[in-house]
Design a protein around this motif. Sequence first.
Motif, PDB file in Angstrom:
ATOM      1  N   LEU A  77      64.436  69.345 -35.549  1.00 60.31           N
ATOM      2  CA  LEU A  77      63.071  68.833 -35.490  1.00 60.31           C
ATOM      3  C   LEU A  77      62.490  69.044 -34.098  1.00 60.31           C
ATOM      4  N   ALA A  78      63.292  68.805 -33.072  1.00 60.02           N
ATOM      5  CA  ALA A  78      62.818  68.998 -31.699  1.00 60.02           C
ATOM      6  C   ALA A  78      62.373  70.436 -31.477  1.00 60.02           C
ATOM      7  N   GLU A  79      63.161  71.376 -31.956  1.00 60.99           N
ATOM      8  CA  GLU A  79      62.803  72.791 -31.808  1.00 60.99           C
ATOM      9  C   GLU A  79      61.513  73.117 -32.554  1.00 60.99           C
ATOM     10  N   ARG A  80      61.377  72.612 -33.765  1.00 57.09           N
ATOM     11  CA  ARG A  80      60.182  72.874 -34.565  1.00 57.09           C
ATOM     12  C   ARG A  80      58.932  72.244 -33.946  1.00 57.09           C
ATOM     13  N   ALA A  81      59.121  71.095 -33.272  1.00 53.26           N
ATOM     14  CA  ALA A  81      57.991  70.387 -32.663  1.00 53.26           C
ATOM     15  C   ALA A  81      57.737  70.835 -31.225  1.00 53.26           C
ATOM     16  N   GLY A  82      58.640  71.621 -30.659  1.00 56.15           N
ATOM     17  CA  GLY A  82      58.487  72.055 -29.269  1.00 56.15           C
ATOM     18  C   GLY A  82      58.777  70.939 -28.279  1.00 56.15           C
ATOM     19  N   LEU A  83      59.723  70.077 -28.624  1.00 58.02           N
ATOM     20  CA  LEU A  83      60.073  68.924 -27.785  1.00 58.02           C
ATOM     21  C   LEU A  83      61.561  68.908 -27.525  1.00 58.02           C
ATOM     22  N   SER A  84      61.997  67.984 -26.687  1.00 58.67           N
ATOM     23  CA  SER A  84      63.426  67.827 -26.449  1.00 58.67           C
ATOM     24  C   SER A  84      64.030  66.932 -27.529  1.00 58.67           C
ATOM     25  N   ALA A  85      65.326  67.100 -27.730  1.00 62.46           N
ATOM     26  CA  ALA A  85      66.024  66.240 -28.698  1.00 62.46           C
ATOM     27  C   ALA A  85      65.989  64.789 -28.238  1.00 62.46           C
ATOM     28  N   GLY A  86      65.957  64.567 -26.932  1.00 56.48           N
ATOM     29  CA  GLY A  86      65.866  63.209 -26.402  1.00 56.48           C
ATOM     30  C   GLY A  86      64.571  62.512 -26.801  1.00 56.48           C
ATOM     31  N   THR A  87      63.489  63.284 -26.881  1.00 59.19           N
ATOM     32  CA  THR A  87      62.208  62.715 -27.311  1.00 59.19           C
ATOM     33  C   THR A  87      62.299  62.235 -28.755  1.00 59.19           C
TER      34      THR A  87
END
Length: 103
Positions: free
Chosen positions: A34-44
Amino acid sequence: MFDFMMATAPEICAELGRRLRARRLMQGWSQVELAERAGLSAGTIKNLESKGQASLMSFIQIIAALGLADDLGELFRLKIVSIAAMEKAERANRKRAPRRAVK
C-alpha cells in the motif's frame, strides 16, 4: 457501530485507521505494498493504522491508492433541508470573514 457524533477527534482518527486497515487487508495488500502504491513510507501506513496519525495529504494518498476517492464526494457537501437553508447557504458562499481589529 461507531458513533462519530459522540467520539473525540483521536477516537475518530483511530477508527478511520482501523477502517483503512480493513480495506487494505480485504484487497490482500501488505503495508509495504500500500505504501508503494500511495507513494508513502511503510511507517506512514503503520502510524495511520495503529495510531490514527497521518497528515491530511498522506490520508488522501492512501484513500486514492485503495480506490476510495469517490467516497469523499459527499463528505462535506451542504445538505439543504429547506428553502430558507438554501438561501442561507447561498449567502454564506458570498461572504468574507470579518476583518480583525488592529491593536
